[in-house]
Design an enzyme around this catalytic site. Sequence first.
Site, short mmCIF file in Angstrom:
data_model
loop_
_atom_site.label_atom_id
_atom_site.label_comp_id
_atom_site.label_asym_id
_atom_site.label_seq_id
_atom_site.Cartn_x
_atom_site.Cartn_y
_atom_site.Cartn_z
N GLN A 97 0.84 -1.18 0.00
CA GLN A 97 0.00 0.00 0.00
C GLN A 97 0.88 1.25 0.00
OE1 GLN A 97 -2.16 -2.03 3.73
NE2 GLN A 97 -2.99 -0.06 3.20
N ASP A 126 8.36 -0.77 25.39
CA ASP A 126 7.79 -1.95 24.74
C ASP A 126 8.85 -3.06 24.70
OD1 ASP A 126 6.14 -3.55 22.75
OD2 ASP A 126 5.03 -1.66 22.74
N HIS A 159 6.31 -6.67 18.66
CA HIS A 159 5.30 -5.72 19.09
C HIS A 159 5.84 -4.28 19.11
CE1 HIS A 159 2.51 -3.71 21.95
NE2 HIS A 159 1.61 -4.56 21.48
N VAL A 176 5.30 1.18 4.73
CA VAL A 176 5.38 1.46 6.16
C VAL A 176 5.68 2.94 6.33
CG1 VAL A 176 6.60 1.02 8.32
CG2 VAL A 176 6.20 -0.85 6.72
N ASN A 250 -7.55 -4.88 25.81
CA ASN A 250 -8.08 -5.67 24.69
C ASN A 250 -9.02 -6.80 25.09
OD1 ASN A 250 -6.61 -4.18 22.88
ND2 ASN A 250 -4.95 -5.65 22.68
N ALA A 261 -3.66 3.51 31.65
CA ALA A 261 -4.61 4.39 30.96
C ALA A 261 -5.65 4.95 31.93
CB ALA A 261 -5.30 3.61 29.83
N TYR A 263 -5.20 6.04 34.93
CA TYR A 263 -4.69 7.19 35.67
C TYR A 263 -5.03 8.46 34.90
CZ TYR A 263 -1.85 3.72 38.16
OH TYR A 263 -1.43 2.64 38.89
N SER A 313 -3.22 -1.58 21.31
CA SER A 313 -1.79 -1.28 21.19
C SER A 313 -1.48 -0.54 19.90
CB SER A 313 -0.97 -2.58 21.23
OG SER A 313 -0.92 -3.11 22.52
#
Length: 377
Positions: A97, A126, A159, A176, A250, A261, A263, A313
């Site tokens: 793409q 990560d 990840h 990318v 998730n 998240a 907090y 994520s």
Amino acid sequence: MNWVHKDSPTKRNEKIKFVRHIYNLKNGNHFVRYVNESTHLGIRPIKYLKQLGILIAEGPAESVALIEQHPDVEHAEADVRIHITEPQVESKILRLQEVPWGIDRIEARRVWKRTSGAGVKVAVVDTGISTQHPAFAANYRGGVNVLSPMFPPEDYNGHGTHVAGIIGGNALDLGVIGVAPSCSLYAVKAFNRKGSANLSDLLTAINWCIKNKMNIINMSFGMEKLSEALKQAIQIAYAKGIIMVAATGNKGLIGHVDFPARYEETIAVTSVSPQDAMSSFSNQGTRMDLAAPGEKILSAWLNQSRKEMSGTSMAVPHVSGTIALMLSLSSKLSPEEIRSILRRTSQKMESLARVGVVNAYQAIRYLENTKSKSNFR
């Protein structure tokens, strides 16, 4: 040491169980005294996180319980294991793409002639970053391997590489490209190749980010239980002006958002599909700030390849990248100013009752229009 019970030493010939704890020390603590008295009880200091005022140590369970009562200790908690909220990997054959759909959905490339994130430091806490991937040849700036400090923060999971590609990948010929392709990416490796980390590793990662003056921390992970140590670390980073973006989780839960998240100092992000519907896997709750593309997101992968993945994520880095675009134009924006602009300029959808979808173009447009006549700098 009148705070020590007379029976505190572990009996000889008794099998000793060692545990690791995290100690938030009080302001004005007597650090040397505290360490000496802890050592006397058989507790071994592992590392001191100066930016956070946190000591990580391990020792016999009985002694750990006693040292928690020390007058220099504000709070203590056990070190626990945290896992990356498991994303879904798309296995279909990928078409090349020009621009991934998420980048177009938030209208990021409409602002690249004005800003592409140059000069903004984004920490990806990560599994590391695949440093040899061509998508990062121009803007990878190093980082730290919290797990093995003598080694580089190389990614053996994928990840972290995928997340970094969404934020600032720059290899359009491979399909990318990130939201802010000129930002400075830093790999802060706190998760191992299986996607898990100790709480103490995350605290060490945040400590490094503060010390090295990161502008943004991307947190594409979550935990269900409250941690006072993590909360304190988040609050200290927030007070330093660092913007932290975190995933809601998730598990498809309604009324539940993962930490960090949850907090209030972080920007909490959930996921939407290409059809602008809330992703079925997304946790939802009152502590949501924004939604962002998180399904079938194409980005960088190991061995200089690319892959589609789905998860909150993947939504988080769309917001982190948008913030990098904003800070590149106006570096003095505070975390609350950033949150306010993002929420005000998000696209409201009938299918999303509680939050809007982040829109980079509208955020930059708003910032430029108000820059000269408001408190936004």
